[in-house]
Design a protein around this motif. Structure first.
Motif, PDB file in Angstrom:
ATOM      1  N   LYS A  30       0.756  -1.191   0.098  1.00 32.52           N
ATOM      2  CA  LYS A  30       0.119  -0.148   0.157  1.00 32.52           C
ATOM      3  C   LYS A  30       0.905   1.295  -0.080  1.00 32.52           C
ATOM      4  O   LYS A  30       1.692   1.262   0.705  1.00 32.52           O
ATOM      5  CB  LYS A  30      -0.770  -0.083   1.368  1.00 32.52           C
ATOM      6  N   ILE A  31       0.489   2.242  -0.881  1.00 30.74           N
ATOM      7  CA  ILE A  31       1.261   3.504  -1.019  1.00 30.74           C
ATOM      8  C   ILE A  31       0.253   4.719  -0.371  1.00 30.74           C
ATOM      9  O   ILE A  31      -0.658   4.827  -0.653  1.00 30.74           O
ATOM     10  CB  ILE A  31       1.462   3.831  -2.516  1.00 30.74           C
ATOM     11  N   SER A  32       1.004   5.133   0.577  1.00 34.86           N
ATOM     12  CA  SER A  32       0.486   6.223   1.607  1.00 34.86           C
ATOM     13  C   SER A  32       1.198   7.596   1.085  1.00 34.86           C
ATOM     14  O   SER A  32       2.121   7.561   1.321  1.00 34.86           O
ATOM     15  CB  SER A  32       0.403   6.008   3.079  1.00 34.86           C
ATOM     16  N   ILE A  33       0.226   8.578   0.928  1.00 34.36           N
ATOM     17  CA  ILE A  33       0.674  10.024   0.401  1.00 34.36           C
ATOM     18  C   ILE A  33      -0.102  10.955   1.201  1.00 34.36           C
ATOM     19  O   ILE A  33      -1.022  11.018   1.625  1.00 34.36           O
ATOM     20  CB  ILE A  33       0.383  10.107  -1.101  1.00 34.36           C
ATOM     21  N   ARG A  34       0.991  11.845   1.947  1.00 32.10           N
ATOM     22  CA  ARG A  34       0.797  12.892   2.779  1.00 32.10           C
ATOM     23  C   ARG A  34       1.312  14.167   2.342  1.00 32.10           C
ATOM     24  O   ARG A  34       2.396  14.213   1.930  1.00 32.10           O
ATOM     25  CB  ARG A  34       1.149  12.500   4.325  1.00 32.10           C
TER      26      ARG A  34
END
Length: 379
Positions: free
Chosen positions: A4-8
């Motif tokens: 899973k790729i988490s972008i913030r």
């Protein structure tokens, strides 16, 4: 492995104590005794470096520069065990083309700040605009530094392909790079051509292993120039690719050592006619150096040379359409003939750069943006 790729979103904020530590180190600098007649021909000019350090300490305002940097949209993406920093700027017209921008050493995303608005603006000449993604490779500011071997350009290509396709949702995208950024994008072109609309790069790698045995007369002359040039200009690269840990402590511990190591490359490699401040802007140069200092990237980024030496990645010819701008005034390389580039890329556009050196988006952003627009308009 977490897929899973988490972008913030993120904002740049350097703690006050880090700034005070920098000022303390600058005040306590130990300077070598000057050598009569020494100048840039011997390396970083000592008189210039002292003046730059004084400006860094007393006139350069990091908080003002930090606010300027934060006018851009900064993000981080967690991809597998790595955190990637990037700037994202949306195109202002319909059907904007996603464009991955990448620079190399010893630059940072500062190199791309002038060209971003030129690429996102809606064109009035029928050329496209772009959704711009400026990605910072592992080892560069705000991207997690690798603590284990293996972060080769091929591995970075895997991560950035995932960022663009899975994280940001661009099944196909354009890419523009120079120096290390172009080498990563070359790996994307070899490994994931189905995801690339086309490549746009500056310069070309002059070395090949093995060397082709059917060189043209122009290529033979070119390689002779490369051999002569290499004896004078690539000692830094040999050190960083063979013994980076000898140099890394100096770059991590001394802002003067870091500034000296970096600024000489801008003076020699930029099309600045000796006046590095007038050409690049002193505050912008210190933005670049300060980002390396505050984040520890000065030491971390040189390790990519070692990783590239250990694992050169895939070889072959990139089949996707490619535009190459060949600079005549890049002090880190020798201008190559087109046939040399065509061995490694499907060259559809070839532009000789009369102006601009190793940091072209910084030096001649209008010319680079125009060439990018015209090339991708044809695709």
């Amino acid at each position: 492995m977490d897929n899973k790729i988490s972008i913030r979103p993120m904002r740049i904020h350097i703690p006050d104590e880090d700034m005070e530590d920098l000022y303390h180190r600058l005040k306590q600098s130990r300077w070598p005794a000057p050598v009569a007649g020494s100048d840039w021909a011997d390396g970083t000019d000592g008189e210039y470096l002292r003046d730059l350090a004084g400006y860094w300490l007393s006139k350069y305002n990091w908080r003002d520069r930090e606010a300027m940097l934060n006018r851009f949209g900064h993000f981080t993406a967690d991809i597998e065990d790595t955190q990637i920093h990037f700037i994202r700027a949306a195109g202002q017209g319909p059907n904007a083309i996603p464009l991955l921008l990448m620079q190399g050493w010893p630059s940072t995303f500062v190199q791309m700040l002038k060209i971003i608005p030129l690429l996102t603006a809606q064109g009035t000449d029928g050329t496209p605009c772009f959704d711009v993604i400026v990605a910072s490779m592992p080892g560069y500011p705000f991207t997690r530094f690798p603590s284990q071997p293996g972060m080769s350009f091929s591995r970075i290509a895997d991560l950035l392909k995932r960022l663009m396709v899975e994280g940001l949702g661009y099944h196909r995208f354009a890419a523009r790079g120079s120096d290390q950024g172009a080498l990563v994008q070359q790996q994307i072109g070899l490994k994931y051509p189905e995801h690339l609309i086309g490549l746009h790069r500056s310069g070309i790698t002059p070395f090949a292993t093995p060397m082709p045995d059917n060189l043209s007369p122009a290529e033979i002359a070119y390689q002779k120039e490369v051999q002569q040039w290499a004896t004078q200009e690539i000692a830094y690269a040999r050190l960083q690719s063979l013994r980076p840990e000898t140099l890394a402590p100096a770059l991590a511990d001394s802002p003067i050592a870091l500034a000296s190591w970096i600024i000489e490359k801008f003076q020699r490699w930029g099309d600045c006619e000796g006046d590095v401040d007038a050409h690049f802007g002193r505050d912008a140069l210190l933005d670049n150096i300060s980002l390396h200092w505050f984040t520890g990237a000065g030491a971390a980024s040189i390790r990519l040379y070692r990783e590239a030496a250990r694992d050169p990645g895939m070889t072959g010819r990139v089949a996707v359409p490619t535009a190459i701008m060949m600079p005549l005034r890049d002090g880190v390389t020798v201008p190559a003939p087109r046939e040399w580039a065509e061995r490694y890329y499907n060259v559809q556009r070839w532009t000789v750069m009369e102006r601009g050196g190793h940091f072209p988006e910084w030096e001649v952003p209008d010319e680079i943006a125009k060439d990018i627009r015209q090339f991708f308009a044809g695709l």
